[in-house]
Design an enzyme around this catalytic site. Structure first.
Site, PDB file in Angstrom:
ATOM      1  N   LEU A  37     -19.363  10.710  -5.479  1.00 55.04           N
ATOM      2  CA  LEU A  37     -19.440   9.392  -4.804  1.00 55.04           C
ATOM      3  C   LEU A  37     -19.841   7.901  -5.378  1.00 55.04           C
ATOM      4  O   LEU A  37     -19.775   7.241  -5.317  1.00 55.04           O
ATOM      5  CB  LEU A  37     -20.094   8.174  -3.586  1.00 55.04           C
ATOM      6  CG  LEU A  37     -19.808   9.503  -2.485  1.00 55.04           C
ATOM      7  CD1 LEU A  37     -20.475   8.630  -1.047  1.00 55.04           C
ATOM      8  CD2 LEU A  37     -18.241   9.389  -1.869  1.00 55.04           C
ATOM      9  N   SER A 128      -4.762  15.945 -18.110  1.00 56.72           N
ATOM     10  CA  SER A 128      -3.559  14.579 -17.696  1.00 56.72           C
ATOM     11  C   SER A 128      -2.537  14.552 -19.272  1.00 56.72           C
ATOM     12  O   SER A 128      -2.687  15.709 -19.875  1.00 56.72           O
ATOM     13  CB  SER A 128      -4.998  13.273 -18.646  1.00 56.72           C
ATOM     14  OG  SER A 128      -4.381  12.435 -19.029  1.00 56.72           O
ATOM     15  N   TYR A 156     -12.497  11.305 -23.651  1.00 62.46           N
ATOM     16  CA  TYR A 156     -12.194  11.870 -21.978  1.00 62.46           C
ATOM     17  C   TYR A 156     -10.937  12.659 -22.620  1.00 62.46           C
ATOM     18  O   TYR A 156     -11.704  14.503 -21.539  1.00 62.46           O
ATOM     19  CB  TYR A 156     -11.229  10.490 -21.158  1.00 62.46           C
ATOM     20  CG  TYR A 156     -10.630  10.719 -20.122  1.00 62.46           C
ATOM     21  CD1 TYR A 156     -11.086  12.003 -18.900  1.00 62.46           C
ATOM     22  CD2 TYR A 156      -9.159  10.328 -19.944  1.00 62.46           C
ATOM     23  CE1 TYR A 156     -10.241  11.713 -17.917  1.00 62.46           C
ATOM     24  CE2 TYR A 156      -8.610  10.966 -19.052  1.00 62.46           C
ATOM     25  CZ  TYR A 156      -8.964  11.674 -18.221  1.00 62.46           C
ATOM     26  OH  TYR A 156      -7.719  11.939 -16.847  1.00 62.46           O
ATOM     27  N   LYS A 160     -10.826  16.717 -21.503  1.00 60.56           N
ATOM     28  CA  LYS A 160      -9.699  17.665 -20.405  1.00 60.56           C
ATOM     29  C   LYS A 160      -8.630  18.799 -21.235  1.00 60.56           C
ATOM     30  O   LYS A 160      -8.935  19.837 -20.702  1.00 60.56           O
ATOM     31  CB  LYS A 160      -8.503  16.499 -20.323  1.00 60.56           C
ATOM     32  CG  LYS A 160      -8.809  15.530 -19.201  1.00 60.56           C
ATOM     33  CD  LYS A 160      -8.873  15.516 -17.477  1.00 60.56           C
ATOM     34  CE  LYS A 160      -9.207  15.199 -16.602  1.00 60.56           C
ATOM     35  NZ  LYS A 160      -9.652  15.448 -15.339  1.00 60.56           N
ATOM     36  N   PHE A 186       0.927  11.653 -15.389  1.00 64.60           N
ATOM     37  CA  PHE A 186       1.722  11.257 -16.192  1.00 64.60           C
ATOM     38  C   PHE A 186       0.712  10.368 -15.446  1.00 64.60           C
ATOM     39  O   PHE A 186      -0.318  10.044 -15.154  1.00 64.60           O
ATOM     40  CB  PHE A 186       2.883  11.087 -16.123  1.00 64.60           C
ATOM     41  CG  PHE A 186       3.705  11.668 -17.044  1.00 64.60           C
ATOM     42  CD1 PHE A 186       3.061  13.538 -17.546  1.00 64.60           C
ATOM     43  CD2 PHE A 186       3.401  11.785 -18.967  1.00 64.60           C
ATOM     44  CE1 PHE A 186       3.032  14.294 -18.436  1.00 64.60           C
ATOM     45  CE2 PHE A 186       3.435  12.596 -19.800  1.00 64.60           C
ATOM     46  CZ  PHE A 186       3.838  14.024 -19.498  1.00 64.60           C
TER      47      PHE A 186
HETATM   48  P1  NAD Z   1     -11.510   9.042  -8.621  1.00 62.56           P
HETATM   49  O1  NAD Z   1     -12.384   8.560  -9.906  1.00 62.56           O
HETATM   50  O2  NAD Z   1     -10.926   8.070  -7.998  1.00 62.56           O
HETATM   51  O3  NAD Z   1     -11.918  10.166  -8.271  1.00 62.56           O
HETATM   52  C1  NAD Z   1     -12.753  11.215  -8.766  1.00 62.56           C
HETATM   53  C2  NAD Z   1     -13.363  11.700  -7.992  1.00 62.56           C
HETATM   54  O4  NAD Z   1     -14.195  12.047  -8.848  1.00 62.56           O
HETATM   55  C3  NAD Z   1     -14.799  10.227  -7.628  1.00 62.56           C
HETATM   56  O5  NAD Z   1     -14.819  10.430  -6.079  1.00 62.56           O
HETATM   57  C4  NAD Z   1     -15.384  10.598  -8.075  1.00 62.56           C
HETATM   58  O6  NAD Z   1     -16.710   9.934  -7.245  1.00 62.56           O
HETATM   59  C5  NAD Z   1     -15.595  12.369  -8.880  1.00 62.56           C
HETATM   60  N1  NAD Z   1     -16.456  13.087  -9.263  1.00 62.56           N
HETATM   61  C6  NAD Z   1     -16.969  11.701 -10.205  1.00 62.56           C
HETATM   62  N2  NAD Z   1     -17.618  13.143 -11.562  1.00 62.56           N
HETATM   63  C7  NAD Z   1     -18.115  13.877 -10.430  1.00 62.56           C
HETATM   64  C8  NAD Z   1     -19.482  15.099 -10.047  1.00 62.56           C
HETATM   65  N3  NAD Z   1     -20.056  15.541 -11.777  1.00 62.56           N
HETATM   66  N4  NAD Z   1     -19.352  16.017  -9.023  1.00 62.56           N
HETATM   67  C9  NAD Z   1     -19.103  14.954  -8.152  1.00 62.56           C
HETATM   68  N5  NAD Z   1     -17.325  14.050  -7.798  1.00 62.56           N
HETATM   69  C10 NAD Z   1     -17.866  13.618  -8.650  1.00 62.56           C
HETATM   70  O7  NAD Z   1     -10.006   9.485 -10.039  1.00 62.56           O
HETATM   71  P2  NAD Z   1      -9.172   9.870  -9.984  1.00 62.56           P
HETATM   72  O8  NAD Z   1      -7.727   9.044 -10.363  1.00 62.56           O
HETATM   73  O9  NAD Z   1      -8.872  10.292  -7.968  1.00 62.56           O
HETATM   74  O10 NAD Z   1      -8.416  11.015 -10.829  1.00 62.56           O
HETATM   75  C11 NAD Z   1      -9.361  12.093  -9.667  1.00 62.56           C
HETATM   76  C12 NAD Z   1      -8.490  13.240 -11.345  1.00 62.56           C
HETATM   77  O11 NAD Z   1      -7.053  12.998 -12.048  1.00 62.56           O
HETATM   78  C13 NAD Z   1      -9.737  13.324 -12.478  1.00 62.56           C
HETATM   79  O12 NAD Z   1     -10.387  14.150 -13.046  1.00 62.56           O
HETATM   80  C14 NAD Z   1      -9.164  13.105 -13.717  1.00 62.56           C
HETATM   81  O13 NAD Z   1      -8.856  12.487 -14.428  1.00 62.56           O
HETATM   82  C15 NAD Z   1      -7.895  13.305 -13.083  1.00 62.56           C
HETATM   83  N6  NAD Z   1      -6.543  12.005 -14.054  1.00 62.56           N
HETATM   84  C16 NAD Z   1      -6.207  10.820 -13.140  1.00 62.56           C
HETATM   85  C17 NAD Z   1      -4.933  10.044 -14.237  1.00 62.56           C
HETATM   86  C18 NAD Z   1      -4.952   8.669 -13.420  1.00 62.56           C
HETATM   87  O14 NAD Z   1      -4.703   7.741 -13.819  1.00 62.56           O
HETATM   88  N7  NAD Z   1      -5.461   8.252 -11.630  1.00 62.56           N
HETATM   89  C19 NAD Z   1      -4.520  10.518 -14.533  1.00 62.56           C
HETATM   90  C20 NAD Z   1      -4.305  12.088 -14.834  1.00 62.56           C
HETATM   91  C21 NAD Z   1      -5.397  12.736 -14.881  1.00 62.56           C
HETATM   92  C1  WQD Z   2      -0.121   1.027 -19.038  1.00 59.41           C
HETATM   93  C2  WQD Z   2       0.798   0.363 -19.844  1.00 59.41           C
HETATM   94  C3  WQD Z   2      -1.287  -0.582 -21.196  1.00 59.41           C
HETATM   95  C4  WQD Z   2      -3.436  -2.620 -18.652  1.00 59.41           C
HETATM   96  C5  WQD Z   2      -4.125   5.784 -18.611  1.00 59.41           C
HETATM   97  C6  WQD Z   2      -4.916   7.265 -19.124  1.00 59.41           C
HETATM   98  C7  WQD Z   2      -4.820   8.253 -19.186  1.00 59.41           C
HETATM   99  C8  WQD Z   2      -4.190   8.477 -17.881  1.00 59.41           C
HETATM  100  C9  WQD Z   2      -3.759   7.545 -16.621  1.00 59.41           C
HETATM  101  C10 WQD Z   2      -6.377   9.467 -16.751  1.00 59.41           C
HETATM  102  C11 WQD Z   2      -0.354   0.536 -21.120  1.00 59.41           C
HETATM  103  C12 WQD Z   2      -0.668  -2.011 -19.771  1.00 59.41           C
HETATM  104  C13 WQD Z   2      -2.721  -1.923 -18.957  1.00 59.41           C
HETATM  105  C14 WQD Z   2      -3.182  -4.287 -18.773  1.00 59.41           C
HETATM  106  C15 WQD Z   2      -1.265  -4.097 -19.875  1.00 59.41           C
HETATM  107  N1  WQD Z   2      -4.876   8.728 -16.751  1.00 59.41           N
HETATM  108  N2  WQD Z   2      -1.535  -2.150 -19.437  1.00 59.41           N
HETATM  109  N3  WQD Z   2      -2.470  -4.712 -19.334  1.00 59.41           N
HETATM  110  O1  WQD Z   2      -3.139   3.749 -20.652  1.00 59.41           O
HETATM  111  O2  WQD Z   2      -0.743   4.820 -20.265  1.00 59.41           O
HETATM  112  O3  WQD Z   2      -3.296   5.688 -18.839  1.00 59.41           O
HETATM  113  O4  WQD Z   2      -4.047   6.296 -16.813  1.00 59.41           O
HETATM  114  O5  WQD Z   2      -5.622  10.866 -16.956  1.00 59.41           O
HETATM  115  O6  WQD Z   2      -5.105   8.909 -19.398  1.00 59.41           O
HETATM  116  O7  WQD Z   2      -5.260   6.427 -21.018  1.00 59.41           O
HETATM  117  O8  WQD Z   2      -2.752   3.836 -18.179  1.00 59.41           O
HETATM  118  O9  WQD Z   2      -2.271   1.332 -16.806  1.00 59.41           O
HETATM  119  O10 WQD Z   2      -3.706   1.480 -18.508  1.00 59.41           O
HETATM  120  O11 WQD Z   2      -1.548   1.283 -18.993  1.00 59.41           O
HETATM  121  O12 WQD Z   2      -0.850  -4.772 -20.297  1.00 59.41           O
HETATM  122  O13 WQD Z   2      -4.589  -5.139 -18.183  1.00 59.41           O
HETATM  123  O14 WQD Z   2       0.242  -1.289 -19.217  1.00 59.41           O
HETATM  124  O15 WQD Z   2      -1.348  -1.399 -22.490  1.00 59.41           O
HETATM  125  O16 WQD Z   2       1.105   0.386 -22.373  1.00 59.41           O
HETATM  126  P1  WQD Z   2      -2.544   4.674 -19.757  1.00 59.41           P
HETATM  127  P2  WQD Z   2      -2.953   2.304 -17.866  1.00 59.41           P
END
Ligand code: NAD
Ligand code: WQD
Length: 359
Positions: A37, A128, A156, A160, A186
């Site tokens: 959490l 990711s 980060y 990954k 994505f």
């Molecule tokens: P999120 O932060 O909402 O969910 C991640 C959860 O993991 C959280 O509830 C957090 O409390 C829990 N957590 C973190 N470290 C922990 C630990 N050591 N032990 C137990 N629980 C832990 O994030 P999300 O957006 O749901 O992302 C889920 C996964 O997908 C992550 O691994 C993230 O890197 C990956 N991902 C997310 C995105 C995105 O844009 N949201 C994009 C690509 C990849």
């Molecule tokens: C999207 C577009 C910003 C906020 C991130 C992580 C990536 C993956 C997904 C985990 C960009 C623009 C954003 C704002 C803006 N996560 N923007 N004003 O950066 O593509 O990807 O989330 O794995 O690793 O980097 O997503 O939503 O931050 O940005 O103009 O207040 O929106 O410049 O072009 P991003 P984002």
């Protein structure tokens, strides 16, 4: 009588994990959630129980806590693991890299060691698109296929890629045992159409859609668009935005794919989960204004460090092999996000007060 397969969902209280739990239960799987959490609240699990009408065993455990996590393996007959738990803020990872490496890498190692000990060998990993880094350095590879050279540009992303490498090494050490799906997401956006679960970032949102939603509900003054001098249709960067429900379904598809593999054969394979269609920041802005009926104030500012022009997936491998493709477009994601935002303007908190687990 058929016994339901039990899936351990790490990070299941979080944004993508919670949406995946809904789809898992709808597809006949049982779920156990482990989450510390640190970036979520127990409210999401409580909402999941309402939404799915199922009891979902929940453990408030940090993955780095070996003994705490082992208890979960002892108490449940786990068939497979979907591993969402991790820290995910790109900017923060550059400020506190050791915390990111510790949490994401060590947490995964402890989890994999316990899986090995308890003979749980099916693993779906949240990777990711960030592992590709600036894919625009390979113009022939946009949209991005899985074969695109990897090169994360922040800690980060390095975690990954590091975990992906650990998984490939593990599989290579016991090729007949491990079944591993590496899913490269994505840009996940939107919320469940019920309005019961959605994205609830702590503090100032880093991502475009949650930020825009907070402006629309009056929590922030205006949106800052980070640069309009890119080489795109309208000068703003292009991303492959994917509805979180489609993304959640991608996990079911990959789990079923692993389930269908012959018992004595292993696999470790990467799949992009994206739509294949890129949208600019201003296109998404327009879609969200239309969905909400609100003309959101915005200001163009300078580029954000680390942003790249175009991250659009080539999702053909997932379509062909997992029989999965996106079905919900950006406008539907904006509509569902707006329902979530209006019905829960403070996320899971009620008037700024959050429930806690176990007290
Ligand atoms: P999120 O932060 O909402 O969910 C991640 C959860 O993991 C959280 O509830 C957090 O409390 C829990 N957590 C973190 N470290 C922990 C630990 N050591 N032990 C137990 N629980 C832990 O994030 P999300 O957006 O749901 O992302 C889920 C996964 O997908 C992550 O691994 C993230 O890197 C990956 N991902 C997310 C995105 C995105 O844009 N949201 C994009 C690509 C990849
Ligand atoms: C999207 C577009 C910003 C906020 C991130 C992580 C990536 C993956 C997904 C985990 C960009 C623009 C954003 C704002 C803006 N996560 N923007 N004003 O950066 O593509 O990807 O989330 O794995 O690793 O980097 O997503 O939503 O931050 O940005 O103009 O207040 O929106 O410049 O072009 P991003 P984002």
């Amino acid at each position: 009588m058929t016994t339901q397969k039990r899936v351990l969902v790490t990070g299941g209280a979080g944004y993508i994990g919670s949406h995946t739990v809904v789809e898992l239960i709808e597809n006949g799987y049982e779920c156990v959630i482990v989450d510390n959490l640190c970036n979520s609240s127990y409210d999401s699990v409580a909402r999941l129980e309402i939404l799915t009408k199922h009891h979902i065993p929940f453990y408030k455990v940090d993955l780095c806590d070996h003994d705490g996590l082992e208890k979960v393996f002892q108490e449940h007959n786990i068939d497979s693991v979907i591993h969402f738990a991790g820290l995910k803020a790109v900017g923060e990872s550059t400020q506190i890299p050791l915390t990111y490496y510790h949490n994401n890498i060590l947490g995964t190692l402890v989890l994999l060691e316990l899986m090995q000990k308890y003979h749980v060998e099916k693993f779906v990993f949240s990777s990711s698109a960030t592992v590709y880094g600036d894919a625009t350095r390979f113009p022939d590879m946009i949209p991005i296929p899985e074969e695109c050279p990897l090169g994360p540009t922040n800690p980060y992303g390095q975690t990954k890629l590091g975990i992906e490498n650990i998984l490939r090494d593990l599989y290579n050490s016991q090729k007949d045992i491990w079944k591993v799906a590496i899913l490269r997401y994505f840009n996940p956006i939107g919320a469940h159409p019920s309005g019961l679960i959605g994205e609830d970032p702590l503090g100032i949102p880093n991502n475009l859609l949650p930020y825009m939603a907070q402006v629309a509900v009056g929590r922030r003054e205006k949106l800052y668009v980070f640069g309009n001098d890119y080489d795109s249709r309208d000068g703003t960067p292009i991303r492959d935005y994917i509805h979180v429900v489609d993304l959640a379904k991608g996990h079911i598809a990959s789990l079923k794919y692993l389930d269908a593999i012959d018992q004595k054969t292993g696999i470790c394979r990467e799949w992009n989960l994206g739509s294949g269609t890129g949208s600019t920041v201003l296109e998404v802005y327009r879609a969200f204004c239309d969905a909400s009926g609100i003309e959101i104030p915005y200001e163009i500012t300078g580029r954000r460090a680390g942003d790249v022009l175009n991250l659009t997936a080539k999702p053909d491998r997932a379509t062909k092999e997992l029989k999965w493709k996106t079905e919900l477009d950006v406008s539907i994601a904006c509509k569902d996000l707006w329902k979530w935002a209006t019905e829960n303007p403070f996320g899971y908190q009620l008037n700024g007060i959050s429930a806690t687990f176990g007290t």
